[in-house]
Design a protein around this motif. Structure first.
Motif, PDB file in Angstrom:
ATOM      1  N   THR A 233      38.178  42.272  45.203  1.00 12.12           N
ATOM      2  CA  THR A 233      38.726  41.055  44.598  1.00 12.12           C
ATOM      3  C   THR A 233      39.785  41.403  43.560  1.00 12.12           C
ATOM      4  N   ILE A 234      39.515  42.414  42.732  1.00 15.57           N
ATOM      5  CA  ILE A 234      40.483  42.837  41.719  1.00 15.57           C
ATOM      6  C   ILE A 234      41.730  43.418  42.370  1.00 15.57           C
ATOM      7  N   VAL A 235      41.542  44.284  43.364  1.00 19.77           N
ATOM      8  CA  VAL A 235      42.679  44.907  44.047  1.00 19.77           C
ATOM      9  C   VAL A 235      43.569  43.848  44.700  1.00 19.77           C
ATOM     10  N   THR A 236      42.962  42.895  45.362  1.00 20.38           N
ATOM     11  CA  THR A 236      43.730  41.839  46.028  1.00 20.38           C
ATOM     12  C   THR A 236      44.476  40.978  45.018  1.00 20.38           C
ATOM     13  N   ALA A 237      43.814  40.643  43.915  1.00 20.22           N
ATOM     14  CA  ALA A 237      44.458  39.832  42.881  1.00 20.22           C
ATOM     15  C   ALA A 237      45.652  40.561  42.291  1.00 20.22           C
ATOM     16  N   ARG A 238      45.505  41.835  42.014  1.00 25.86           N
ATOM     17  CA  ARG A 238      46.628  42.606  41.464  1.00 25.86           C
ATOM     18  C   ARG A 238      47.779  42.693  42.460  1.00 25.86           C
ATOM     19  N   ARG A 239      47.443  42.899  43.708  1.00 26.67           N
ATOM     20  CA  ARG A 239      48.488  43.026  44.727  1.00 26.67           C
ATOM     21  C   ARG A 239      49.305  41.742  44.854  1.00 26.67           C
ATOM     22  N   ASN A 240      48.653  40.596  44.673  1.00 25.36           N
ATOM     23  CA  ASN A 240      49.312  39.309  44.889  1.00 25.36           C
ATOM     24  C   ASN A 240      49.724  38.596  43.609  1.00 25.36           C
ATOM     25  N   GLY A 241      49.435  39.201  42.457  1.00 24.59           N
ATOM     26  CA  GLY A 241      49.800  38.566  41.204  1.00 24.59           C
ATOM     27  C   GLY A 241      48.944  37.370  40.857  1.00 24.59           C
ATOM     28  N   TRP A 242      47.703  37.371  41.331  1.00 26.83           N
ATOM     29  CA  TRP A 242      46.779  36.276  41.040  1.00 26.83           C
ATOM     30  C   TRP A 242      46.025  36.576  39.754  1.00 26.83           C
ATOM     31  N   LEU A 243      45.576  35.530  39.083  1.00 30.46           N
ATOM     32  CA  LEU A 243      44.714  35.655  37.921  1.00 30.46           C
ATOM     33  C   LEU A 243      43.325  35.137  38.261  1.00 30.46           C
ATOM     34  N   LEU A 244      42.317  35.786  37.688  1.00 30.67           N
ATOM     35  CA  LEU A 244      40.932  35.483  38.013  1.00 30.67           C
ATOM     36  C   LEU A 244      40.160  35.071  36.761  1.00 30.67           C
ATOM     37  N   ASP A 245      39.078  34.341  36.971  1.00 30.14           N
ATOM     38  CA  ASP A 245      38.100  34.130  35.915  1.00 30.14           C
ATOM     39  C   ASP A 245      37.222  35.375  35.831  1.00 30.14           C
ATOM     40  N   PRO A 246      36.685  35.682  34.659  1.00 30.89           N
ATOM     41  CA  PRO A 246      35.898  36.914  34.497  1.00 30.89           C
ATOM     42  C   PRO A 246      34.695  36.977  35.434  1.00 30.89           C
ATOM     43  N   ILE A 247      34.391  38.178  35.898  1.00 29.95           N
ATOM     44  CA  ILE A 247      33.200  38.397  36.721  1.00 29.95           C
ATOM     45  C   ILE A 247      31.959  37.932  35.970  1.00 29.95           C
ATOM     46  N   SER A 248      31.933  38.210  34.659  1.00 33.66           N
ATOM     47  CA  SER A 248      30.744  37.898  33.872  1.00 33.66           C
ATOM     48  C   SER A 248      30.516  36.401  33.713  1.00 33.66           C
ATOM     49  N   ASP A 249      31.479  35.571  34.138  1.00 28.15           N
ATOM     50  CA  ASP A 249      31.244  34.128  34.200  1.00 28.15           C
ATOM     51  C   ASP A 249      30.340  33.769  35.372  1.00 28.15           C
ATOM     52  N   VAL A 250      30.303  34.668  36.350  1.00 27.04           N
ATOM     53  CA  VAL A 250      29.619  34.377  37.617  1.00 27.04           C
ATOM     54  C   VAL A 250      28.283  35.115  37.716  1.00 27.04           C
ATOM     55  N   VAL A 251      28.280  36.388  37.327  1.00 28.39           N
ATOM     56  CA  VAL A 251      27.073  37.210  37.429  1.00 28.39           C
ATOM     57  C   VAL A 251      26.886  37.990  36.139  1.00 28.39           C
ATOM     58  N   SER A 252      25.661  38.421  35.901  1.00 30.95           N
ATOM     59  CA  SER A 252      25.392  39.317  34.786  1.00 30.95           C
ATOM     60  C   SER A 252      25.961  40.692  35.128  1.00 30.95           C
ATOM     61  N   LEU A 253      26.736  41.261  34.221  1.00 33.49           N
ATOM     62  CA  LEU A 253      27.440  42.509  34.499  1.00 33.49           C
ATOM     63  C   LEU A 253      27.178  43.503  33.376  1.00 33.49           C
ATOM     64  N   THR A 254      26.635  44.677  33.724  1.00 32.97           N
ATOM     65  CA  THR A 254      26.424  45.725  32.732  1.00 32.97           C
ATOM     66  C   THR A 254      27.647  46.625  32.677  1.00 32.97           C
ATOM     67  N   LEU A 255      27.734  47.424  31.617  1.00 36.75           N
ATOM     68  CA  LEU A 255      28.871  48.331  31.493  1.00 36.75           C
ATOM     69  C   LEU A 255      28.844  49.396  32.581  1.00 36.75           C
ATOM     70  N   ASP A 256      27.668  49.894  32.939  1.00 35.92           N
ATOM     71  CA  ASP A 256      27.584  50.873  34.026  1.00 35.92           C
ATOM     72  C   ASP A 256      28.069  50.272  35.344  1.00 35.92           C
ATOM     73  N   GLU A 257      27.716  49.027  35.594  1.00 38.80           N
ATOM     74  CA  GLU A 257      28.196  48.357  36.807  1.00 38.80           C
ATOM     75  C   GLU A 257      29.713  48.175  36.756  1.00 38.80           C
ATOM     76  N   ALA A 258      30.222  47.889  35.569  1.00 44.49           N
ATOM     77  CA  ALA A 258      31.672  47.734  35.419  1.00 44.49           C
ATOM     78  C   ALA A 258      32.394  49.038  35.733  1.00 44.49           C
ATOM     79  N   TYR A 259      31.836  50.163  35.274  1.00 43.78           N
ATOM     80  CA  TYR A 259      32.454  51.456  35.592  1.00 43.78           C
ATOM     81  C   TYR A 259      32.350  51.760  37.090  1.00 43.78           C
ATOM     82  N   ALA A 260      31.290  51.304  37.741  1.00 44.05           N
ATOM     83  CA  ALA A 260      31.176  51.487  39.192  1.00 44.05           C
ATOM     84  C   ALA A 260      32.259  50.696  39.919  1.00 44.05           C
TER      85      ALA A 260
END
Length: 276
Positions: free
Chosen positions: A12-39
């Motif tokens: 999702t991030i790669v596609t958004a960057r490629r197309n110049g899209w802006l996204l709402d934060p992942i953490s708005d949708v799911v619980s996200l830990t820092l380790d998961e973010a690094y993954a």
């Protein structure tokens, strides 16, 4: 987070960057830990490498109080840099950015590896060069609204690194005075000490954090040690510059023409064998 979910958010991030899209934060949708973010970050890097990019170093984020306060973040993070992010001093960026801001930073290029638990003195001994740089950040998150986990997943907002001159004769990086300017008008100033007390201390922190994630700082790595002032907007038709130690300067501009080419580095990272 399941591996399939990690890949989903990375794609999702790669596609958004490629197309110049802006996204709402992942953490708005799911619980996200820092380790998961690094993954997720690692999966994004894998996609970049699959498309021909090469990792050439690392960036540090939120090593200064100014950047933490500006973005409402309470801890530092790190992310990879690739060869396609490197720009020459004076680069003109066209329409490949969406909401860019610019930060002045001190970069370190290593001639030797740096391991977890390194001291400031060990980092400086392993250093081949220090350079004046500007980082152009361009988060995929709409209106710069994110938590540290979202920012980490997105590579700490890294877009470009404008590589300026070698900081020759700057004996103590903590004392280097940095003045940031927009179209020649000073807007902020700081010193190298803003980066965790000393840029070498920031590199030492990175070495320890990388080890915890199975990585290591290697010879030739270029490390940008964190924004020394709050970031300023890079508006169309604007030039942002920074002066380091009163004598070394670096600048970047944004074009109002979609046809304007990027002033790319045109090669590998700066040679770590050059003199400091």
């Amino acid at each position: 987070m399941l591996e399939t979910n990690v890949r989903h958010w990375a794609d999702t991030i790669v596609t958004a960057r490629r197309n110049g899209w802006l996204l709402d934060p992942i953490s708005d949708v799911v619980s996200l830990t820092l380790d998961e973010a690094y993954a997720i970050q690692a999966s994004v890097l894998s996609s970049r490498v699959e498309h021909g990019e090469q990792r050439i170093g690392w960036k540090l984020g939120y090593t200064s109080l100014a950047m933490c306060e500006q973005m409402g973040v309470d801890r530092p993070n790190f992310a990879p840099l690739t060869d396609r992010m490197l720009l020459r001093d004076g680069a003109i960026i066209g329409d490949r950015v969406v909401q860019p801001r610019v930060e002045p930073e001190i970069a370190v290029i290593l001639r030797e590896p740096v391991s977890a638990g390194a001291t400031r003195e060990q980092v400086l001994a392993a250093c081949a060069q220090t350079r004046a740089v500007l980082e152009v950040v361009d988060p995929v998150w709409r209106d710069y609204r994110f938590r540290i986990e979202d920012n980490t997943a997105d590579g700490s907002s890294a877009a470009y690194v404008v590589v300026g001159p070698v900081l020759k004769g700057c004996d103590d990086l903590a004392d280097v005075r940095v003045v940031l300017a927009c179209d020649g008008r000073p807007v902020a100033e700081s010193t190298g000490a803003a980066a965790m007390g000393h840029p070498a201390d920031a590199v030492a922190w990175l070495a320890t954090e990388l080890a915890a994630h199975g990585g290591r700082l290697e010879p030739g790595d270029l490390i940008i040690t964190g924004g020394l002032t709050a970031a300023v907007q890079l508006s169309t038709g604007t030039t942002v510059s920074a002066t380091f130690g009163g004598q070394f300067s670096v600048r970047v501009s944004r074009s109002d023409s979609a046809a304007q080419a990027l002033g790319g580095w045109c090669g590998s990272a700066p040679d770590s064998r050059a003199g400091a």
